[in-house]
Write an enzyme that holds these catalytic residues in place. Structure first.
Site, PDB file in Angstrom:
ATOM      1  N   GLY A 364       0.824  -1.193   0.000  1.00  0.00           N
ATOM      2  CA  GLY A 364       0.000   0.000   0.000  1.00  0.00           C
ATOM      3  C   GLY A 364       0.858   1.243   0.000  1.00  0.00           C
ATOM      4  CG  PHE A 368       5.012  11.573   4.909  1.00  0.00           C
ATOM      5  CD1 PHE A 368       4.693  11.692   6.242  1.00  0.00           C
ATOM      6  CD2 PHE A 368       4.844  12.674   4.083  1.00  0.00           C
ATOM      7  CE1 PHE A 368       4.217  12.887   6.757  1.00  0.00           C
ATOM      8  CE2 PHE A 368       4.382  13.861   4.579  1.00  0.00           C
ATOM      9  CZ  PHE A 368       4.060  13.973   5.927  1.00  0.00           C
ATOM     10  N   GLY A 369       5.031   7.699   1.925  1.00  0.00           N
ATOM     11  CA  GLY A 369       5.821   6.615   1.364  1.00  0.00           C
ATOM     12  C   GLY A 369       5.003   5.382   1.049  1.00  0.00           C
ATOM     13  CG  ASP A 481      -4.428  10.098   9.185  1.00  0.00           C
ATOM     14  OD1 ASP A 481      -5.522  10.547   8.792  1.00  0.00           O
ATOM     15  OD2 ASP A 481      -3.527   9.738   8.412  1.00  0.00           O
TER      16      ASP A 481
END
Length: 701
Positions: A364, A368-369, A481
């Site tokens: 996935g 940020f990465g 989040d």
């Protein structure tokens, strides 16, 4: 002036005849070039100055053993500052031929007042400013990243690990030696096997730069070169340096440079490293590339040095014996004061475990990465999150996630197993969740496969994990989040909360903290998005939204459904609840009986309770967990209309008949309208901030 132009045309003819046996040095194929975008003021003046600069540089290169030259022409404005550097293994004619090829390439760059071209044998660059003379990384037109070029053939030498080790040792040596030479250039060879097979390598920094800039540049491109192994050749280019290795000779054997004196003390360093590795079992990632180890060992020598090493090793060995008592299992770990509880993995081991971060291993992508599936040497499967350091917040997220979560252990929180931080590579090693993220089961490929019991268990598990973060851990952690894509499912479909990169501490003596918005649009509580007021109740709100997604099987920002076109999920749920029709909110793929229907409706009410405004009306996650696990009724709690978004996408606060409309946020970029899950930090940076008693950071798409 016409004479200068004619002279330049004549100089374009390649006059060089190789004085070396390496015919490859006569081939100058551009491997990187760029034409600037800033137009000159008067193009004719610019062209005249550029021609004069090129002529002056070529005149310098015509002298023997001149490999670096620079010149400038400042007549009538549109100044041109130029520089060229050849590799030191070239003859004078070869160097001039490479320069001529570069000039020929750059003559077409007439729309911008800066340009460069790189070859294997040289580079040519000009700009309208002179800052780059001393610091090649100064680039005013555009940011330039290092370039990696690997050969397309793997070495025939077996085992390949031997080839990799030999070349890596050579690259490390020239990386360390080059900045210490007078001209920032090294050419060296290394024998591959017991036979005559050799590998050739060079490294070179721009001659006019500093030793510090040179070392920093080579440290960066070394990593890129190492990633080419075990291919037979590789190149890496940065604005300030160049390095290359190849099994095929590209310079003569008598052109190597003895770098022994520049590696003085290296033998002692290796001894120190071997003792650390074999006696103390310190991981290689700490030893082989540790500058601190090199500094300590390089600073000592002789009998005194050996005695010092023995004393240090005795002391460290005693410390290790004490620490072994507290280690779990047989796994050897190294702990940092700031990164307690996490194993420091070797980057190369993780690179191998992910098949060089192959696209086939991608699980996935996050803010940020990317996350990769990895199989370690002990056949354990883990997930490796690769942080993209190009983003300004990447390192902050990496350090934040490691420091916050390395000691947090709960069955509903994804466990951080370890980390790796080597140069620009930031990796997190996490538990592997074979069933992936929850959103795949709600509206992805696995939609409709979860029954009500499984969905309820997931809701309860998330609540337990959040309650642990908020109330049971020794400090209060706000995740910031919570969303369906950050909920991962194990073999038994039990949930684990993941991605703690945005998590923050909340002091116990404070009801909230004020901070910049960060999160995912659509899940964010209004008081946080509008005024930057962060508390554990922000997670409660997001959890309520996730409950609604789990029950409905729809995204919180999805408007393409049977409900009114601009009714987002929360508003749709509220209208059905108001009209006592919230049974229609249940996912059409979910087959529930009558008793289950009553249970579902009860959970919908809890979800709406979690999204109440003001914040004081929302329960804590410990209270939510209790309501979920015991079936406790809301009792006399009167639900009010949550903060909603009307059909004009205006933020409304309060009841439907007393709504305060703040208006649509002005200057909202199109990418926010198109991407309902834009990462919060990026969202905050891209949305215009309006300050009128509150900071409007998002329209809560």
């Amino acid at each position: 002036m016409a004479v200068l132009v004619l002279l330049l045309v004549l100089l374009m003819v390649n006059p060089g005849i190789s004085q070396s046996n390496n015919s490859e040095n006569d081939v100058n194929t551009p491997i990187r070039s760029f034409c600037g975008r800033n137009r000159p003021i008067v193009p004719s003046n610019f062209i005249n100055n550029r021609n004069s600069t090129f002529t002056a540089i070529r005149r310098q290169l015509s002298n023997n053993n001149v490999f670096y030259a620079r010149a400038q022409s400042l007549l009538e404005g549109d100044s041109v500052f130029g520089v060229t550097q050849c590799r030191n293994y070239l003859s004078t004619s070869q160097c001039m031929a490479c320069f001529d090829a570069g000039v020929s390439r750059l003559l077409s760059c007439i729309t911008g007042n800066g340009a460069y071209v790189f070859f294997d044998n040289c580079f040519v660059r000009y700009e309208n400013y002179d800052d780059f003379y001393d610091d090649p990384n100064v680039v005013e037109d555009a940011g330039i990243t290092p370039l990696q070029i690997c050969g397309n053939q793997s070495t025939s030498h077996q085992p390949t690990t031997m080839f990799r080790e030999v070349v890596d040792g050579l690259l490390l040596d020239i990386k360390d030696a080059t900045p210490k030479t007078s001209n920032f250039y090294v050419a060296s060879t290394r024998q591959i096997t017991s036979g005559n097979a050799m590998v050739y390598s060079i490294a070179q920094c721009v001659e006019n730069t500093s030793q510090t800039v040179c070392q920093t540049c080579l440290n960066t491109i070394y990593t890129y070169l190492y990633n080419c192994l075990p291919n037979t050749e590789g190149r890496s280019i940065n604005m300030g340096c160049f390095a290359r290795y190849s099994e095929t000779p590209f310079f003569n054997d008598n052109q190597t440079i003895d770098i022994t004196s520049f590696l003085k003390g290296q033998a002692l360093i290796w001894l120190f490293q071997l003792l650390l590795f074999h006696i103390l079992a310190v991981p290689q990632s700490i030893i082989w590339h540790s500058s601190k180890v090199s500094i300590i060992a390089g600073a000592i020598g002789g009998t005194v040095g050996l005695l010092f090493i023995l004393i240090v090793l005795w002391f460290l060995l005693r410390l290790r014996k004490k620490s072994k008592k507290s280690e779990e299992g047989n796994c050897v770990t190294v702990y940092s004061p700031d990164l307690k509880g996490a194993i420091n993995y070797n980057y190369k081991d993780l690179q191998l475990a992910t098949n060089n971060f192959s696209e086939k291993n991608i699980l996935g992508k996050g803010g940020f990465g990317e996350v990769f599936k990895a199989i370690l040497d002990d056949n354990n499967t883990v997930a490796v999150k690769k942080i993209e350091v190009a983003h300004a917040k990447a390192k902050e997220e990496f350090e934040n996630e490691v420091k916050l979560v390395s000691n947090v252990h709960h069955r509903n929180l994804l466990r951080l197993l370890g980390w790796s931080s080597e140069g620009s590579h930031l990796l997190l090693v996490l538990e592997y969740m074979p069933n992936g993220s929850l959103d795949k089961f709600l509206w992805g490929a696995k939609r409709g496969t979860l029954n009500w019991k499984q969905r309820y268990d997931i809701i309860l598990g998330i609540a337990k994990g959040l309650a642990h973060l908020h109330d049971e851990f020794h400090v209060k952690i706000v995740h910031r989040d919570i969303k369906s894509s950050n909920i991962l499912l194990d073999d038994d479909l039990q949930p684990k909360i993941a991605d703690f990169g945005l998590a923050r501490f909340q002091p116990e003596d404070q009801s909230h903290i004020s901070t910049k918005f960060a999160g995912t649009l659509g899940y964010t509580a209004p008081e946080y998005a509008l005024r930057g007021l962060l508390s554990d109740k922000v997670d409660t709100y997001s959890f309520g939204i996730v409950i609604l997604e789990i029950i409905s099987g729809q995204r919180c920002t999805d408007t393409n459904s049977d409900r009114p076109s601009m009714d987002y999920l929360l508003e749709h749920a509220w209208k059905l609840y108001e009209n006592k029709k919230h049974i229609k909110f249940i996912d059409e793929t979910l087959d529930v009986n009558q008793s289950q229907e009553e249970h579902v409706m009860h959970i919908i009410e809890i979800a709406l309770l979690c999204t109440q405004s003001p914040v004081s009306k929302r329960p804590t996650m410990s209270e939510v967990r209790l309501m979920l696990s015991t079936g406790q009724s809301l009792g006399k709690i009167q639900l009010t209309r949550p903060t909603l978004i009307d059909q004009d996408r205006r933020i409304q606060i309060g009841s439907s008949n007393k709504a305060i409309s703040l208006g649509k946020v002005s200057g909202m970029p199109k990418e926010l309208e198109a991407n309902e899950q834009l990462h919060g930090e990026k969202a905050y940076e891209k949305v215009d901030v309006m300050e009128k008693g509150m900071n409007v950071a998002t329209t809560l798409l």
